[in-house]
Design an enzyme around this catalytic site. Structure first.
Site, PDB file in Angstrom:
ATOM      1  N   CYS A 125       0.847  -1.193   0.000  1.00  0.00           N
ATOM      2  CA  CYS A 125       0.000   0.000   0.000  1.00  0.00           C
ATOM      3  C   CYS A 125       0.888   1.251   0.000  1.00  0.00           C
ATOM      4  O   CYS A 125       1.747   1.398  -0.855  1.00  0.00           O
ATOM      5  CB  CYS A 125      -0.969  -0.068   1.175  1.00  0.00           C
ATOM      6  SG  CYS A 125      -2.331   1.127   1.088  1.00  0.00           S
ATOM      7  N   ASP A 183      -8.189  -3.389  -7.804  1.00  0.00           N
ATOM      8  CA  ASP A 183      -7.807  -2.417  -6.781  1.00  0.00           C
ATOM      9  C   ASP A 183      -8.296  -1.025  -7.190  1.00  0.00           C
ATOM     10  O   ASP A 183      -7.776  -0.451  -8.145  1.00  0.00           O
ATOM     11  CB  ASP A 183      -6.287  -2.419  -6.624  1.00  0.00           C
ATOM     12  CG  ASP A 183      -5.791  -1.480  -5.538  1.00  0.00           C
ATOM     13  OD1 ASP A 183      -6.594  -0.679  -5.018  1.00  0.00           O
ATOM     14  OD2 ASP A 183      -4.591  -1.546  -5.215  1.00  0.00           O
ATOM     15  N   HIS A 214      -7.279  -4.662  -3.521  1.00  0.00           N
ATOM     16  CA  HIS A 214      -6.288  -3.966  -2.713  1.00  0.00           C
ATOM     17  C   HIS A 214      -6.101  -4.717  -1.394  1.00  0.00           C
ATOM     18  O   HIS A 214      -7.031  -5.273  -0.836  1.00  0.00           O
ATOM     19  CB  HIS A 214      -6.759  -2.536  -2.437  1.00  0.00           C
ATOM     20  CG  HIS A 214      -5.727  -1.685  -1.786  1.00  0.00           C
ATOM     21  ND1 HIS A 214      -4.613  -1.220  -2.453  1.00  0.00           N
ATOM     22  CD2 HIS A 214      -5.625  -1.221  -0.520  1.00  0.00           C
ATOM     23  CE1 HIS A 214      -3.878  -0.503  -1.634  1.00  0.00           C
ATOM     24  NE2 HIS A 214      -4.468  -0.484  -0.449  1.00  0.00           N
TER      25      HIS A 214
END
Length: 244
Positions: A125, A183, A214
């Site tokens: 991330c 995502d 994600h």
């Protein structure tokens, strides 16, 4: 390998930074991998990933990425309040401060007897972005970046022209980019933008897009994909063993 862990507190230009360190119990020198967390800092899933890397023969260093903005030891919950605070921190801390954090870690760990002096970076991330960002430092020989946010959009604070996307040509080591096609944080056009930049700048990179959401690496929550996680761990370990 059986591992051990300890905590170090490093001095940085922006204040003290606590790092969790996971490394083999065996004697010897091992490559160092800086593992950058999500916005929630060093949660239980992040710690488990760090232990897996360490158990494959790496000194794995996990910094508190927003140490300037929180009391030492802060871990945010995977809930709306934690997400809001983490995103606030993400959009507050300049990339230049992340750069000086990386330098502080390299300077400290290259002096430790258990480190071989070679460095890689990995992250998830925002941590994927920070691993990409760390690769701008020539001491980082290899980076493994998982669903890196905010590269394509240039939404993190920094000096003009010093964003990570614009500085892609400064990456000297090998880099792997891992994405989930479902995502929403990095849509197709964003991924294509980064891919084209890596092509245009002739970087040494590998690119993988999976049918995944994600945070598919996080072993808490409903987006976890265990089979893809094992595949990604193997790719990361193979890359770091080869390059470090």
């Amino acid at each position: 390998m059986i591992i051990q862990q300890n905590v170090v507190e490093l001095t940085t230009p922006t204040g003290p930074m606590r790092c969790q360190v996971y490394r083999p119990q065996a004697d010897g020198e091992f490559p160092c991998v800086i593992f950058y967390s999500e916005i929630f800092q060093i949660t239980a899933p992040i710690e488990r990933t760090a232990k897996i890397l360490a158990g494959h023969g790496f000194v794995t260093v996990v910094p508190e990425v927003f140490h300037e903005l929180n009391p030492i030891g802060t871990v945010l919950a995977y809930d709306d309040a934690g997400k809001d605070k983490g995103n606030e921190d993400k959009f507050t801390k300049p990339l230049e401060h992340h750069d000086s954090d990386t330098v502080a870690m390299i300077e400290f760990f290259e002096q430790q007897s258990y480190c071989s002096g070679t460095f890689g970076a990995m992250g998830v991330c925002i941590g994927g972005h920070l691993a990409y960002r760390a690769a701008l430092n020539p001491r980082i020989l290899s980076s493994f970046c998982l669903y890196a946010t905010d590269i394509h959009s240039n939404t993190l604070p920094c000096d003009e022209g010093n964003d990570s996307f614009s500085r892609t040509q400064d990456i000297q080591g090998e880099i792997t980019m891992i994405w989930g096609k479902q995502d929403p944080h990095v849509p197709t056009e964003g991924r294509q933008k980064i891919y084209q930049k890596l092509i245009d700048t002739e970087r040494n990179f590998t690119w993988h897009e999976f049918n995944a959401q994600h945070a598919f690496m996080r072993d808490e929550g409903d987006r976890f994909d265990p089979e893809l996680v094992l595949e990604c761990y193997k790719m990361a370990v193979d890359q770091f063993r080869r390059t470090l």
